[in-house]
Design a protein around this motif. Structure first.
Motif, mmCIF file in Angstrom:
data_model
loop_
_atom_site.group_PDB
_atom_site.id
_atom_site.type_symbol
_atom_site.label_atom_id
_atom_site.label_comp_id
_atom_site.label_asym_id
_atom_site.label_seq_id
_atom_site.Cartn_x
_atom_site.Cartn_y
_atom_site.Cartn_z
ATOM 1 N N UNK A 19 21.369 -51.613 -12.266
ATOM 2 C CA UNK A 19 22.501 -52.333 -11.665
ATOM 3 C C UNK A 19 22.616 -52.039 -10.173
ATOM 4 N N UNK A 20 22.495 -50.757 -9.809
ATOM 5 C CA UNK A 20 22.614 -50.390 -8.398
ATOM 6 C C UNK A 20 21.518 -51.037 -7.573
ATOM 7 N N UNK A 21 20.279 -50.981 -8.052
ATOM 8 C CA UNK A 21 19.160 -51.560 -7.295
ATOM 9 C C UNK A 21 19.325 -53.074 -7.189
ATOM 10 N N UNK A 22 19.714 -53.704 -8.302
ATOM 11 C CA UNK A 22 19.891 -55.165 -8.254
ATOM 12 C C UNK A 22 21.027 -55.554 -7.312
ATOM 13 N N UNK A 23 22.167 -54.902 -7.435
ATOM 14 C CA UNK A 23 23.339 -55.281 -6.640
ATOM 15 C C UNK A 23 23.199 -54.918 -5.166
ATOM 16 N N UNK A 24 22.661 -53.734 -4.884
ATOM 17 C CA UNK A 24 22.633 -53.248 -3.505
ATOM 18 C C UNK A 24 21.391 -53.687 -2.740
ATOM 19 N N UNK A 25 20.359 -54.103 -3.453
ATOM 20 C CA UNK A 25 19.112 -54.462 -2.765
ATOM 21 C C UNK A 25 18.677 -55.885 -3.098
ATOM 22 N N UNK B 12 19.907 -58.414 -4.839
ATOM 23 C CA UNK B 12 20.900 -59.481 -4.637
ATOM 24 C C UNK B 12 21.286 -59.654 -3.168
ATOM 25 N N UNK B 13 20.950 -58.669 -2.339
ATOM 26 C CA UNK B 13 21.232 -58.750 -0.898
ATOM 27 C C UNK B 13 20.019 -59.250 -0.118
ATOM 28 N N UNK B 14 18.995 -59.678 -0.838
ATOM 29 C CA UNK B 14 17.800 -60.182 -0.172
ATOM 30 C C UNK B 14 16.807 -59.106 0.242
ATOM 31 N N UNK B 15 17.062 -57.878 -0.169
ATOM 32 C CA UNK B 15 16.134 -56.776 0.124
ATOM 33 C C UNK B 15 15.194 -56.668 -1.073
ATOM 34 N N UNK C 174 11.892 -42.561 -20.116
ATOM 35 C CA UNK C 174 11.671 -43.069 -21.467
ATOM 36 C C UNK C 174 11.457 -44.577 -21.429
ATOM 37 N N UNK C 175 11.348 -45.178 -22.597
ATOM 38 C CA UNK C 175 11.019 -46.611 -22.671
ATOM 39 C C UNK C 175 12.098 -47.484 -22.044
ATOM 40 N N UNK C 176 13.349 -47.051 -22.081
ATOM 41 C CA UNK C 176 14.400 -47.868 -21.459
ATOM 42 C C UNK C 176 14.186 -47.935 -19.949
ATOM 43 N N UNK C 177 13.747 -46.836 -19.341
ATOM 44 C CA UNK C 177 13.475 -46.819 -17.906
ATOM 45 C C UNK C 177 12.274 -47.707 -17.572
ATOM 46 N N UNK C 178 11.273 -47.704 -18.439
ATOM 47 C CA UNK C 178 10.116 -48.582 -18.233
ATOM 48 C C UNK C 178 10.563 -50.036 -18.249
ATOM 49 N N UNK C 179 11.431 -50.366 -19.190
ATOM 50 C CA UNK C 179 11.955 -51.730 -19.272
ATOM 51 C C UNK C 179 12.727 -52.120 -18.027
ATOM 52 N N UNK C 180 13.488 -51.182 -17.491
ATOM 53 C CA UNK C 180 14.248 -51.426 -16.268
ATOM 54 C C UNK C 180 13.297 -51.725 -15.107
ATOM 55 N N UNK C 181 12.223 -50.953 -14.990
ATOM 56 C CA UNK C 181 11.267 -51.182 -13.899
ATOM 57 C C UNK C 181 10.612 -52.559 -14.020
ATOM 58 N N UNK C 182 10.266 -52.950 -15.245
ATOM 59 C CA UNK C 182 9.674 -54.274 -15.457
ATOM 60 C C UNK C 182 10.675 -55.360 -15.047
ATOM 61 N N UNK C 183 11.931 -55.194 -15.440
ATOM 62 C CA UNK C 183 12.969 -56.162 -15.085
ATOM 63 C C UNK C 183 13.200 -56.250 -13.585
ATOM 64 N N UNK C 184 13.208 -55.102 -12.907
ATOM 65 C CA UNK C 184 13.399 -55.098 -11.458
ATOM 66 C C UNK C 184 12.220 -55.769 -10.760
ATOM 67 N N UNK C 185 11.028 -55.521 -11.269
ATOM 68 C CA UNK C 185 9.851 -56.153 -10.676
ATOM 69 C C UNK C 185 9.958 -57.675 -10.804
ATOM 70 N N UNK C 186 10.378 -58.139 -11.968
ATOM 71 C CA UNK C 186 10.545 -59.573 -12.196
ATOM 72 C C UNK C 186 11.584 -60.142 -11.232
ATOM 73 N N UNK C 187 12.704 -59.451 -11.065
ATOM 74 C CA UNK C 187 13.755 -59.909 -10.150
ATOM 75 C C UNK C 187 13.243 -60.002 -8.718
ATOM 76 N N UNK C 188 12.486 -59.004 -8.292
ATOM 77 C CA UNK C 188 11.925 -59.040 -6.937
ATOM 78 C C UNK C 188 11.019 -60.250 -6.784
#
Length: 120
Positions: free
Chosen positions: A33-39, A41-44, A58-72
Protein backbone atom coordinates in the motif's frame (compact mmCIF):
# COMPACT_ATOMS: atom_id res chain seq x y z
CA UNK A 1 10.05 -3.71 14.03
CA UNK A 2 10.29 0.07 13.74
CA UNK A 3 7.53 2.14 12.22
CA UNK A 4 9.42 2.37 8.93
CA UNK A 5 9.05 -0.61 6.63
CA UNK A 6 11.60 0.77 4.22
CA UNK A 7 13.91 3.63 3.34
CA UNK A 8 13.96 5.41 0.00
CA UNK A 9 16.58 7.14 -2.09
CA UNK A 10 16.14 8.84 -5.43
CA UNK A 11 18.80 8.70 -8.12
CA UNK A 12 17.98 10.33 -11.46
CA UNK A 13 14.26 9.55 -11.24
CA UNK A 14 14.90 5.98 -10.11
CA UNK A 15 13.38 5.25 -6.71
CA UNK A 16 15.45 2.89 -4.61
CA UNK A 17 13.20 1.29 -2.01
CA UNK A 18 15.00 -0.67 0.67
CA UNK A 19 12.85 -2.77 2.99
CA UNK A 20 14.53 -4.14 6.12
CA UNK A 21 14.17 -7.22 8.28
CA UNK A 22 11.33 -9.55 7.45
CA UNK A 23 8.70 -9.17 4.73
CA UNK A 24 5.82 -11.49 5.47
CA UNK A 25 2.09 -11.85 5.87
CA UNK A 26 2.11 -9.36 8.76
CA UNK A 27 3.64 -6.42 6.93
CA UNK A 28 3.74 -7.12 3.18
CA UNK A 29 0.31 -5.60 2.51
CA UNK A 30 1.39 -2.41 4.34
CA UNK A 31 4.53 -2.38 2.22
CA UNK A 32 2.46 -2.76 -0.94
CA UNK A 33 0.00 0.00 0.00
CA UNK A 34 2.76 2.45 0.92
CA UNK A 35 4.73 1.82 -2.27
CA UNK A 36 1.61 2.04 -4.44
CA UNK A 37 0.24 5.18 -2.78
CA UNK A 38 3.48 7.09 -2.26
CA UNK A 39 5.29 6.12 -5.46
CA UNK A 40 3.42 4.33 -8.24
CA UNK A 41 0.20 6.37 -7.90
CA UNK A 42 2.33 9.55 -7.88
CA UNK A 43 3.94 8.66 -11.19
CA UNK A 44 7.18 7.44 -9.61
CA UNK A 45 7.17 4.17 -11.50
CA UNK A 46 10.84 3.28 -12.02
CA UNK A 47 11.59 1.31 -8.88
CA UNK A 48 14.61 -0.59 -7.66
CA UNK A 49 13.72 -2.79 -4.71
CA UNK A 50 16.93 -3.31 -2.73
CA UNK A 51 16.52 -6.52 -0.74
CA UNK A 52 20.01 -6.49 0.78
CA UNK A 53 18.60 -5.82 4.29
CA UNK A 54 15.77 -8.34 4.07
CA UNK A 55 16.51 -11.46 6.09
CA UNK A 56 13.39 -13.40 5.17
CA UNK A 57 10.28 -13.14 3.01
CA UNK A 58 7.32 -15.45 2.64
CA UNK A 59 4.97 -16.15 -0.25
CA UNK A 60 2.74 -13.18 0.56
CA UNK A 61 5.74 -10.86 0.11
CA UNK A 62 6.57 -12.53 -3.21
CA UNK A 63 3.01 -11.90 -4.34
CA UNK A 64 3.30 -8.26 -3.33
CA UNK A 65 6.48 -7.84 -5.40
CA UNK A 66 4.80 -9.40 -8.44
CA UNK A 67 1.82 -7.06 -8.00
CA UNK A 68 4.03 -3.99 -7.64
CA UNK A 69 5.97 -4.96 -10.74
CA UNK A 70 2.70 -5.26 -12.67
CA UNK A 71 1.56 -1.84 -11.42
CA UNK A 72 4.83 -0.24 -12.48
CA UNK A 73 4.61 -1.80 -15.92
CA UNK A 74 0.97 -0.75 -16.40
CA UNK A 75 2.02 2.81 -15.61
CA UNK A 76 4.89 2.80 -18.09
CA UNK A 77 7.65 2.09 -15.62
CA UNK A 78 9.82 -0.77 -14.51
CA UNK A 79 10.61 -2.60 -11.29
CA UNK A 80 13.82 -4.51 -10.72
CA UNK A 81 15.28 -6.25 -7.69
CA UNK A 82 18.79 -6.25 -6.29
CA UNK A 83 20.81 -7.36 -3.29
CA UNK A 84 19.22 -10.76 -2.73
CA UNK A 85 21.09 -12.94 -0.26
CA UNK A 86 21.56 -16.64 -1.00
CA UNK A 87 18.37 -17.67 0.80
CA UNK A 88 16.23 -15.13 -1.03
CA UNK A 89 17.81 -16.05 -4.35
CA UNK A 90 17.00 -19.71 -3.67
CA UNK A 91 13.34 -18.79 -3.02
CA UNK A 92 13.21 -16.87 -6.31
CA UNK A 93 14.76 -19.82 -8.15
CA UNK A 94 12.44 -22.42 -6.60
CA UNK A 95 9.36 -20.32 -7.42
CA UNK A 96 10.67 -19.53 -10.94
CA UNK A 97 10.44 -15.81 -10.13
CA UNK A 98 13.98 -15.40 -11.47
CA UNK A 99 12.34 -15.43 -14.90
CA UNK A 100 9.74 -12.83 -13.85
CA UNK A 101 12.07 -10.25 -12.32
CA UNK A 102 15.28 -8.69 -13.48
CA UNK A 103 17.65 -9.23 -10.57
CA UNK A 104 20.92 -7.38 -10.11
CA UNK A 105 23.71 -8.08 -7.60
CA UNK A 106 23.56 -4.57 -6.12
CA UNK A 107 21.98 -1.11 -6.39
CA UNK A 108 24.83 0.29 -8.48
CA UNK A 109 24.41 -2.37 -11.18
CA UNK A 110 20.63 -1.87 -11.23
CA UNK A 111 20.96 1.91 -11.59
CA UNK A 112 23.55 1.56 -14.33
CA UNK A 113 21.42 -0.89 -16.32
CA UNK A 114 18.23 1.20 -16.05
CA UNK A 115 19.97 4.45 -16.93
CA UNK A 116 21.57 2.81 -19.96
CA UNK A 117 18.14 1.70 -21.12
CA UNK A 118 16.98 5.29 -20.95
CA UNK A 119 14.24 4.50 -18.44
CA UNK A 120 14.96 7.64 -16.49
Amino acid sequence: MGNELFTVKNVKDLWIIKPTGILDLYNSSDFKEKVKNEYINQGKVNLIIDLSSVEYMDSSALGVLVGLQRSCRLNGGTLVLCGLNDNLMRIFQITSLVSVFRIFPNVEDAIKALLEEGKS
